[in-house]
Design a protein around this motif. Structure first.
Motif, mmCIF file in Angstrom:
data_model
loop_
_atom_site.group_PDB
_atom_site.id
_atom_site.type_symbol
_atom_site.label_atom_id
_atom_site.label_comp_id
_atom_site.label_asym_id
_atom_site.label_seq_id
_atom_site.Cartn_x
_atom_site.Cartn_y
_atom_site.Cartn_z
ATOM 1 N N ALA A 125 -8.040 1.665 -22.110
ATOM 2 C CA ALA A 125 -8.262 3.045 -21.687
ATOM 3 C C ALA A 125 -9.126 3.042 -20.442
ATOM 4 O O ALA A 125 -9.908 2.107 -20.211
ATOM 5 C CB ALA A 125 -8.934 3.856 -22.793
ATOM 6 N N VAL A 133 -11.787 10.292 -21.894
ATOM 7 C CA VAL A 133 -10.532 9.903 -21.257
ATOM 8 C C VAL A 133 -9.791 11.166 -20.839
ATOM 9 O O VAL A 133 -9.428 11.994 -21.675
ATOM 10 C CB VAL A 133 -9.659 9.064 -22.205
ATOM 11 N N GLN A 166 -4.828 6.353 -20.987
ATOM 12 C CA GLN A 166 -4.994 5.363 -22.034
ATOM 13 C C GLN A 166 -3.617 4.818 -22.407
ATOM 14 O O GLN A 166 -2.601 5.473 -22.205
ATOM 15 C CB GLN A 166 -5.690 5.956 -23.256
ATOM 16 N N GLN A 222 -1.043 7.359 -26.332
ATOM 17 C CA GLN A 222 -1.553 8.724 -26.436
ATOM 18 C C GLN A 222 -0.818 9.478 -27.531
ATOM 19 O O GLN A 222 0.419 9.449 -27.609
ATOM 20 C CB GLN A 222 -1.388 9.458 -25.102
#
Length: 344
Positions: free
Chosen positions: A9, A67, A105, A108
């Protein structure tokens, strides 16, 4: 079931200037668990949007990695128990939501209702440039303005698009052209060729007085894709009775629109994340993206991709792409693609 516990990530712990070493960092995270309507997507390409820079700059220091990422193309590798629309192996695209971890990332989790099959005729990079801006443009035109989302269905109507060469404007112009509107759009003269490629009938130098350059007395719709306070004095008397004025950029000053009261002019805010923020008709975003994908495959809609970092999704490339966006002068969209390949 995906037999992998950890993933790569790219995120941050506090909102730092982009030149700071830790403005973005490569980390490992646990692969997210799925809710019943979720698909798990292996991310292949992501785009950077102004909202990424705004949310990063506004972030306070935290213990958990944040993120972001609000555009993605990838492959479905797992599905929740109640998923109906997708199966493992499907290639999908979506804009996601601000209420969950974003697309920067490796894997997901995304609610299937805000996802669509990616356009078959676009590359991963080309498709990743579209979701957020196309949803914003689609919702403003066809939901807020009430235009008919069919080819040529709105002939005889005129629209003025302010900041027509930006990310949202570049899609909105194409959708408006497809839907049959006559389009006036502002940009720098060096971007007039770009506007004409996107279907704009009348490019206007944004430095000039709009009313003088418009060539008509009034229009039926005005899409202000910039700070509306900069233009309100000019556009106040440019909208037809029962017309619509809409904007996508937040403001801090009072907005006096009282001149439009007796004209029955509607004023519309558009913020595409409002639906997922408040769980309001979120399935309409998947439906809209399905239309966008069809138009792209039919050649009615061109990707607004303009720049690619294709050697991997990592902190180094995310910083480069974010710098491009933060200049405020990007024509079209910047995308990062490839594997998540942090050196650590």
């Amino acid at each position: 079931m995906l037999e992998k516990e950890f993933m790569h990530a790219v995120g941050f712990f506090e909102g730092l200037p982009i030149n700071e070493e830790r403005s973005f960092i490569d980390e490992k995270k646990i692969v997210p668990n799925l809710e019943s309507r979720d698909v798990l997507v292996k991310v292949k390409a992501v785009s950077v949007n102004p909202i990424d820079t705004k949310l990063r700059k506004d972030s306070i220091k935290r213990n958990a990695l944040r993120v972001l990422g609000f555009d993605a193309v990838g492959e479905v590798v797992d599905t929740g128990k109640e998923v109906e629309k997708f199966k493992i192996g499907d290639r999908v695209f979506y804009a996601g939501t601000t209420t969950r971890a974003g697309s920067n990332q490796e894997y997901q989790a995304v609610d299937e209702r805000i996802v669509a099959l990616a356009p078959k005729k676009l590359s991963d990079e080309g498709a990743a440039a579209l979701p957020l801006t196309s949803l914003t443009a689609y919702e403003l035109l066809f939901e807020k303005f009430g235009l008919i989302p069919e080819e040529g269905a709105n002939k005889g109507k005129k629209i003025l698009v302010i900041n027509g060469a930006g990310g949202v404007g570049s899609v909105l112009n194409q959708l408006a052209h497809w839907a049959g509107l006559e389009i006036y759009a502002t940009a720098s003269p060096e971007n007039f060729e770009w506007l004409e490629k996107l279907g704009v009938d009348h490019p206007i130098d944004y430095h000039d007085d709009l009313k003088d350059e418009l060539g008509v007395q009034k229009v039926d719709y005005i899409a202000v894709l910039f700070y509306i306070t900069h233009y309100l004095g000019q556009i106040k008397h440019m909208i037809n009775p029962f017309g619509h004025v809409g904007t996508i950029v937040g403001i801090h000053d009072a907005l006096d629109i009282s001149d439009w009261k007796n004209l029955s002019v509607s004023f519309d805010w558009e913020y595409m994340f409002a639906k997922t923020d408040y769980n309001y008709q979120i399935e309409t975003q998947g439906q809209a993206l399905k239309v966008i994908a069809r138009l792209a495959d039919e050649g009615q809609l061109t990707t607004t991709l303009s720049k690619v970092y294709s050697d991997g999704i990592n902190a180094v490339n995310l910083k480069k792409a974010t710098k491009d966006v933060e200049t405020g002068h990007m024509l079209g969209k910047v995308v990062i693609s490839g594997p998540f390949n942090a050196s650590k």
